[in-house]
Write an enzyme that holds these catalytic residues in place. Sequence first.
Site, short mmCIF file in Angstrom:
data_model
loop_
_atom_site.label_atom_id
_atom_site.label_comp_id
_atom_site.label_asym_id
_atom_site.label_seq_id
_atom_site.Cartn_x
_atom_site.Cartn_y
_atom_site.Cartn_z
N LYS A 1 -13.91 -0.87 -4.37
CA LYS A 1 -15.17 -0.69 -3.55
C LYS A 1 -15.90 -0.18 -4.42
O LYS A 1 -17.38 -0.50 -3.96
CB LYS A 1 -14.64 0.17 -2.29
CG LYS A 1 -13.66 -0.30 -1.27
CD LYS A 1 -13.42 0.65 -0.37
CE LYS A 1 -12.30 -0.03 0.78
NZ LYS A 1 -12.25 1.06 1.69
N HIS B 1 9.09 -25.88 -1.29
CA HIS B 1 8.69 -27.23 -1.91
C HIS B 1 7.32 -26.94 -2.64
O HIS B 1 6.36 -27.78 -3.13
CB HIS B 1 8.12 -28.41 -0.84
CG HIS B 1 9.39 -29.04 -0.17
ND1 HIS B 1 10.11 -29.93 -0.49
CD2 HIS B 1 10.02 -28.28 0.95
CE1 HIS B 1 11.04 -30.15 0.30
NE2 HIS B 1 11.21 -28.98 1.19
N GLU C 1 0.78 -1.13 -0.16
CA GLU C 1 -0.25 0.11 0.08
C GLU C 1 0.75 1.25 -0.04
O GLU C 1 0.41 2.38 -0.49
CB GLU C 1 -1.01 0.07 1.17
CG GLU C 1 -2.09 -0.94 0.95
CD GLU C 1 -3.26 -0.38 1.93
OE1 GLU C 1 -3.09 0.33 2.76
OE2 GLU C 1 -4.26 -1.04 2.00
#
Length: 422
Positions: free
Chosen positions: A412, A298, A277
């Site tokens: 949003k 792995h 951010e």
Amino acid sequence: MRLSLDRSRALPFLTDRDALDGAVLDAHGKVLTGGTRSPEMLGWRQMLLEPDDALIESVQNVASEIRERADVLVCVGIGGSYLGAEAVNQALAPYFGADSPEVIFAGHHLSPAYHEQLLAYLEGKSVYVNVISKSGTTLEPAMAFRFLRRFLEERFDDADRRVIATTDKSSGVLRGLADEKGYRTYVVPDDVGGRFSVLTPVGLLPIAAAGHDIRSLFYGAVGAARGLTDAGADHPALAYAGDRFAFHEAGYSVELMSVMEAKLRGLGYWWQQLYGESEGKEGKGLFPVTLQYTTDLHSVGQYVQEGKRLFVESFLRLDDEKAGLTLDEEPDNPDQLNDLAGTPYGAANKAAWEGTAEAHREGDVPSWTWTLPRIDADALGEAIYTFEHAVAVSGTMLGVDPFNQPGVEAYKKKMFRLLGRD
């Protein structure tokens, strides 16, 4: 400074790195004096230079009540409203059988099953809720809190006593609801962004409720902040910031935070939000990704070793090579491990870190290593501030505003439109 930084596997990949020291110190000076693009958002540093012991005591007192009365504390919040507290609680708690109350996080995603099963799990338990949102309108925590508020009101005569709201000091939907219901409240400071808020009541209350020493956590950060006031370019926070900028300018695009101790995985995820951010804007920034080794060696280890050369890597490890269970020799050597007799888990983990770091260096992946001397509240506070200060400096060097996040609003707006909330 107890947190150490080894740059020996990073510097060989950089040309004339010392020439950047002046720019590093210039950006550092801007952070110290308010010369950044949002100087009004430097409260995360100022609050450490002027500690509010009365606030810490108040948080401890409320946390003591929660510990005495609650089986579960549900913390409702997303992003910086929960990642820091989750990271510290995960690091300081035992792996199994943590003390009561259990601290659970909600409202940090939109899983229907999670929140439905959470309410079922809470049935019959003594529950407190800490809802954390500056505005109260972020959809994920707002939905979760509505269900939890109704759960409390239907089951407890003192439901309003069981809610602590951490929100804006004077405005917003949650502030209005808290005033109407008489909830106890703590303030999300105006000058501290969410991802920098773990050392405010946003993080301190859930951490204290879990039984951890928030005073030591806070003052570990205080020591780190004061230590950076007159720091030179070789200070780990500043050296890391300058190196990251240099790698960015050299064309690297991804930074891996490779955690060698599972207890620190949450700290890696907190770092991931902090750096993503703070720097990821205007087409700039290293993309931060947290891995846990040796587990992820792995899964994506092959790609890191031999895939497209995108990466610079930060190892985060604990200095614990003598810790843990030690292998004994067994008759007939059925599992072929007798050659490791006398080796504790800690020594194996250290060898895994050193071997991985060297293999990745040979595979043209530069790396730093951060080493914590121990996992306790003081050391975590130092680490939190170190990473915060470093990203403020590196973001300033990139020319972005490290303290805003305009891109977060994009999803949003689309989501609300699809839900008919235009």
